[in-house]
Motif scaffolding. Structure first.
Motif, PDB file in Angstrom:
ATOM      1  N   GLY A  18       0.820  -1.209   0.000  1.00 39.98           N
ATOM      2  CA  GLY A  18       0.000   0.000   0.000  1.00 39.98           C
ATOM      3  C   GLY A  18       0.849   1.252   0.000  1.00 39.98           C
ATOM      4  O   GLY A  18       0.548   2.228  -0.688  1.00 39.98           O
ATOM      5  N   LEU A  19       1.931   1.211   0.745  1.00 39.09           N
ATOM      6  CA  LEU A  19       2.841   2.347   0.800  1.00 39.09           C
ATOM      7  C   LEU A  19       3.536   2.546  -0.545  1.00 39.09           C
ATOM      8  O   LEU A  19       3.722   3.675  -0.995  1.00 39.09           O
ATOM      9  N   LEU A  20       3.903   1.443  -1.207  1.00 41.56           N
ATOM     10  CA  LEU A  20       4.511   1.556  -2.534  1.00 41.56           C
ATOM     11  C   LEU A  20       3.563   2.236  -3.513  1.00 41.56           C
ATOM     12  O   LEU A  20       3.989   2.930  -4.427  1.00 41.56           O
ATOM     13  N   GLN A  21       2.278   2.029  -3.319  1.00 44.44           N
ATOM     14  CA  GLN A  21       1.299   2.610  -4.241  1.00 44.44           C
ATOM     15  C   GLN A  21       0.960   4.054  -3.890  1.00 44.44           C
ATOM     16  O   GLN A  21       0.813   4.885  -4.781  1.00 44.44           O
ATOM     17  N   THR A  22       0.868   4.388  -2.611  1.00 45.15           N
ATOM     18  CA  THR A  22       0.336   5.706  -2.246  1.00 45.15           C
ATOM     19  C   THR A  22       1.306   6.593  -1.455  1.00 45.15           C
ATOM     20  O   THR A  22       1.038   7.779  -1.294  1.00 45.15           O
ATOM     21  N   GLY A  23       2.391   6.034  -0.947  1.00 46.34           N
ATOM     22  CA  GLY A  23       3.313   6.807  -0.123  1.00 46.34           C
ATOM     23  C   GLY A  23       4.240   7.678  -0.954  1.00 46.34           C
ATOM     24  O   GLY A  23       4.249   7.624  -2.187  1.00 46.34           O
ATOM     25  N   THR A  24       5.023   8.466  -0.257  1.00 45.29           N
ATOM     26  CA  THR A  24       6.034   9.271  -0.933  1.00 45.29           C
ATOM     27  C   THR A  24       7.236   8.387  -1.272  1.00 45.29           C
ATOM     28  O   THR A  24       7.391   7.283  -0.727  1.00 45.29           O
TER      29      THR A  24
END
Length: 78
Positions: A18-24
């Motif tokens: 999820g972080l790979l998709q939406t994080g900085t």
């Protein structure tokens, strides 16, 4: 898990999809390094991957960034 089961296990994954998709980019880099540092702490028994599948729509550059960090940092010392 190693604290519960012991050293004779192999860990896999745990880069936050999820972080790979939406994080900085900075958050993603930090999470990849965290997964490598925690997974490779015992200097054996770790398979690098994401925590789940790579989602449709995930920016390819993020996945490539993750792999670049793995290639640079994901080696056990000889």
């Amino acid at each position: 898990m190693r604290e519960i089961i012991g050293d004779d296990i192999c860990l896999i994954g745990n880069v936050n999809c999820g972080l790979l998709q939406t994080g900085t980019d900075e958050e993603c880099c930090a999470d990849v390094l965290r997964a490598l540092n925690e997974g490779m702490a015992k200097q054996r028994g770790y398979i690098f991957s994401t925590s789940n599948c790579v989602y449709t729509g995930m920016p390819l550059r993020r996945y490539e960034m993750m792999l670049k960090i793995w290639r640079e940092k994901g080696r056990y010392p000889f």
